[in-house]
Design an enzyme around this catalytic site. Sequence first.
Site, PDB file in Angstrom:
ATOM      1  N   GLY A  83     -62.788 -21.014 -67.312  1.00 29.84           N
ATOM      2  CA  GLY A  83     -61.566 -20.324 -66.891  1.00 29.84           C
ATOM      3  C   GLY A  83     -60.449 -20.489 -67.893  1.00 29.84           C
ATOM      4  O   GLY A  83     -59.305 -20.788 -67.535  1.00 29.84           O
ATOM      5  N   GLY A 117     -55.823 -23.127 -67.945  1.00 27.68           N
ATOM      6  CA  GLY A 117     -56.984 -23.312 -68.826  1.00 27.68           C
ATOM      7  C   GLY A 117     -56.714 -22.804 -70.229  1.00 27.68           C
ATOM      8  O   GLY A 117     -57.121 -23.415 -71.223  1.00 27.68           O
ATOM      9  N   SER A 135     -56.651 -29.691 -56.417  1.00 23.72           N
ATOM     10  CA  SER A 135     -55.304 -29.258 -56.040  1.00 23.72           C
ATOM     11  C   SER A 135     -54.764 -30.157 -54.938  1.00 23.72           C
ATOM     12  O   SER A 135     -55.521 -30.715 -54.143  1.00 23.72           O
ATOM     13  CB  SER A 135     -55.367 -27.820 -55.524  1.00 23.72           C
ATOM     14  OG  SER A 135     -54.146 -27.470 -54.926  1.00 23.72           O
ATOM     15  N   TYR A 166     -59.690 -22.625 -49.370  1.00 21.50           N
ATOM     16  CA  TYR A 166     -59.246 -23.177 -50.661  1.00 21.50           C
ATOM     17  C   TYR A 166     -59.016 -24.688 -50.555  1.00 21.50           C
ATOM     18  O   TYR A 166     -59.502 -25.466 -51.376  1.00 21.50           O
ATOM     19  CB  TYR A 166     -57.964 -22.469 -51.101  1.00 21.50           C
ATOM     20  CG  TYR A 166     -57.448 -22.901 -52.457  1.00 21.50           C
ATOM     21  CD1 TYR A 166     -58.147 -22.590 -53.625  1.00 21.50           C
ATOM     22  CD2 TYR A 166     -56.252 -23.600 -52.583  1.00 21.50           C
ATOM     23  CE1 TYR A 166     -57.657 -22.980 -54.875  1.00 21.50           C
ATOM     24  CE2 TYR A 166     -55.756 -23.989 -53.817  1.00 21.50           C
ATOM     25  CZ  TYR A 166     -56.467 -23.676 -54.968  1.00 21.50           C
ATOM     26  OH  TYR A 166     -55.986 -24.058 -56.200  1.00 21.50           O
TER      27      TYR A 166
HETATM   28  N1  LIG Z   1     -51.570 -22.420 -60.416  1.00 21.51           N
HETATM   29  C1  LIG Z   1     -51.388 -23.400 -59.546  1.00 21.51           C
HETATM   30  O1  LIG Z   1     -50.278 -23.582 -58.979  1.00 21.51           O
HETATM   31  C2  LIG Z   1     -52.533 -24.313 -59.211  1.00 21.51           C
HETATM   32  C3  LIG Z   1     -52.291 -25.392 -58.344  1.00 21.51           C
HETATM   33  C4  LIG Z   1     -53.344 -26.239 -58.043  1.00 21.51           C
HETATM   34  C5  LIG Z   1     -54.587 -26.034 -58.602  1.00 21.51           C
HETATM   35  N2  LIG Z   1     -54.797 -24.964 -59.422  1.00 21.51           N
HETATM   36  C6  LIG Z   1     -56.140 -24.792 -59.989  1.00 21.51           C
HETATM   37  O2  LIG Z   1     -56.022 -24.731 -61.391  1.00 21.51           O
HETATM   38  C7  LIG Z   1     -57.145 -24.008 -61.929  1.00 21.51           C
HETATM   39  C8  LIG Z   1     -56.640 -22.971 -62.926  1.00 21.51           C
HETATM   40  O3  LIG Z   1     -55.854 -22.064 -62.211  1.00 21.51           O
HETATM   41  P1  LIG Z   1     -54.707 -21.177 -62.862  1.00 21.51           P
HETATM   42  O4  LIG Z   1     -53.480 -21.429 -62.061  1.00 21.51           O
HETATM   43  O5  LIG Z   1     -54.674 -21.331 -64.328  1.00 21.51           O
HETATM   44  O6  LIG Z   1     -55.255 -19.712 -62.439  1.00 21.51           O
HETATM   45  P2  LIG Z   1     -55.562 -18.386 -63.268  1.00 21.51           P
HETATM   46  O7  LIG Z   1     -54.434 -18.083 -64.168  1.00 21.51           O
HETATM   47  O8  LIG Z   1     -55.964 -17.384 -62.241  1.00 21.51           O
HETATM   48  O9  LIG Z   1     -56.846 -18.801 -64.121  1.00 21.51           O
HETATM   49  C9  LIG Z   1     -58.102 -18.939 -63.503  1.00 21.51           C
HETATM   50  C10 LIG Z   1     -59.186 -18.829 -64.528  1.00 21.51           C
HETATM   51  O10 LIG Z   1     -60.467 -18.833 -63.841  1.00 21.51           O
HETATM   52  C11 LIG Z   1     -61.162 -17.647 -64.209  1.00 21.51           C
HETATM   53  N3  LIG Z   1     -62.005 -17.165 -63.109  1.00 21.51           N
HETATM   54  C12 LIG Z   1     -61.602 -16.742 -61.889  1.00 21.51           C
HETATM   55  N4  LIG Z   1     -62.680 -16.334 -61.178  1.00 21.51           N
HETATM   56  C13 LIG Z   1     -63.768 -16.481 -61.974  1.00 21.51           C
HETATM   57  C14 LIG Z   1     -65.136 -16.203 -61.843  1.00 21.51           C
HETATM   58  N5  LIG Z   1     -65.647 -15.665 -60.731  1.00 21.51           N
HETATM   59  N6  LIG Z   1     -65.965 -16.501 -62.867  1.00 21.51           N
HETATM   60  C15 LIG Z   1     -65.483 -17.025 -64.016  1.00 21.51           C
HETATM   61  N7  LIG Z   1     -64.184 -17.287 -64.209  1.00 21.51           N
HETATM   62  C16 LIG Z   1     -63.333 -17.018 -63.208  1.00 21.51           C
HETATM   63  C17 LIG Z   1     -60.081 -16.636 -64.547  1.00 21.51           C
HETATM   64  O11 LIG Z   1     -60.618 -15.563 -65.313  1.00 21.51           O
HETATM   65  P3  LIG Z   1     -59.787 -14.181 -65.513  1.00 21.51           P
HETATM   66  O12 LIG Z   1     -58.784 -14.470 -66.606  1.00 21.51           O
HETATM   67  O13 LIG Z   1     -60.833 -13.207 -65.912  1.00 21.51           O
HETATM   68  O14 LIG Z   1     -59.124 -13.859 -64.203  1.00 21.51           O
HETATM   69  C18 LIG Z   1     -59.123 -17.516 -65.322  1.00 21.51           C
HETATM   70  O15 LIG Z   1     -59.614 -17.751 -66.617  1.00 21.51           O
HETATM   71  C19 LIG Z   1     -57.885 -23.431 -60.727  1.00 21.51           C
HETATM   72  O16 LIG Z   1     -58.978 -24.233 -60.413  1.00 21.51           O
HETATM   73  C20 LIG Z   1     -56.840 -23.497 -59.612  1.00 21.51           C
HETATM   74  O17 LIG Z   1     -57.436 -23.563 -58.339  1.00 21.51           O
HETATM   75  C21 LIG Z   1     -53.801 -24.103 -59.748  1.00 21.51           C
END
Ligand SMILES: NC(=O)c1ccc[n+]([C@@H]2O[C@H](COP(=O)([O-])OP(=O)(O)OC[C@H]3O[C@@H](n4cnc5c(N)ncnc54)[C@H](OP(=O)(O)O)[C@@H]3O)[C@@H](O)[C@H]2O)c1
Length: 292
Positions: free
Chosen positions: A15, A21, A145, A171
Amino acid sequence: MTNIKNERRVILITGATSGIGREAAFALARQGAHVIVHGRDQAKTESLKQEIIDATRNLFVDSIVADLFLLSEVRKVAALINERYAQLDVLINNAGGLMGLQRETTSEGHEKTIALNLLAPFLLTGLLLDKLKKSSDGRIINVSSVAHKQLAKPDFTDIENQNRYSVAKAYGDAKLYLILVSQKLSRKLEKGGFENITVNTLHPGLVASNFLGGSGLTGLIKWIGKLSIPFSKTAAEGAETIIYLASSNDVKGVSGKYFNNGKPEKIGRKYDFPKNENTVWTYCEHAADIVY
Ligand SMILES: NC(=O)c1ccc[n+]([C@@H]2O[C@H](COP(=O)([O-])OP(=O)(O)OC[C@H]3O[C@@H](n4cnc5c(N)ncnc54)[C@H](OP(=O)(O)O)[C@@H]3O)[C@@H](O)[C@H]2O)c1
């Protein structure tokens, strides 16, 4: 924080095409690591690879494409990594997020939140474990999370929420389960004498990334609103704990912990029992068809 010499350490990050990421991938490449960026979209992933090379002048950046909803695709990723790389030092299971308001399953029949946030990292880790065991300082980093505390309402007899689905519960449950299996893996490795590999989980902070994208959202947004928690971090700030766990000497040998803001923190106590770890572990082994 003192950084380990990351030069040529091989790091796989899932990701990496957006949000936290993506920021972590740039930072680790800047440190000189050999970074393998994973994405689900070919063009986006290739263009990320080139952007990182251009920005960091580190030519050791590779890309890998797979839809991690599917266990068959996870197996392909692992096969490629096992074939192409002599060593793997750090595995960052970062891909994840919330799903839709209605419960949906993948073409393999698994509920999507669990498939992406739990089964994919569980299987990928199991399939890459032998490679990680070869590293003198192997690190598995699972992005969980704080939602595991507030949103999880687990039913350990219904892991995939067949009976009671909500986007927020699914989630929170998935991120709790990821912590439980990580804790168990950490103990298993220690018992097996593999002190060269650590397994930790983290909360990156609340980051206004794309991760709420597909969810329809009301549950989580309301929850955030109720608690008056702003999206307080940039994606770069959100990446800091990942980068710390991947590269700091301070955490060499530290395992089985949950980190928030760069520090170990207690996980929600309510469900933190070996019995629950075992239940989720056995479920994952069965669902992902792997024993490790
Ligand atoms: N943002 C927050 O506030 C927060 C808080 C707590 C935990 N998290 C966790 O942090 C991690 C990163 O999240 P983020 O905030 O950076 O979110 P994000 O911007 O949506 O990034 C998520 C990444 O995962 C990829 N992804 C999603 N579905 C997928 C699939 N089916 N197969 C392969 N790749 C997939 C996305 O690809 P695409 O670019 O193609 O969409 C993107 O690269 C996640 O595990 C999330 O649950 C985030």
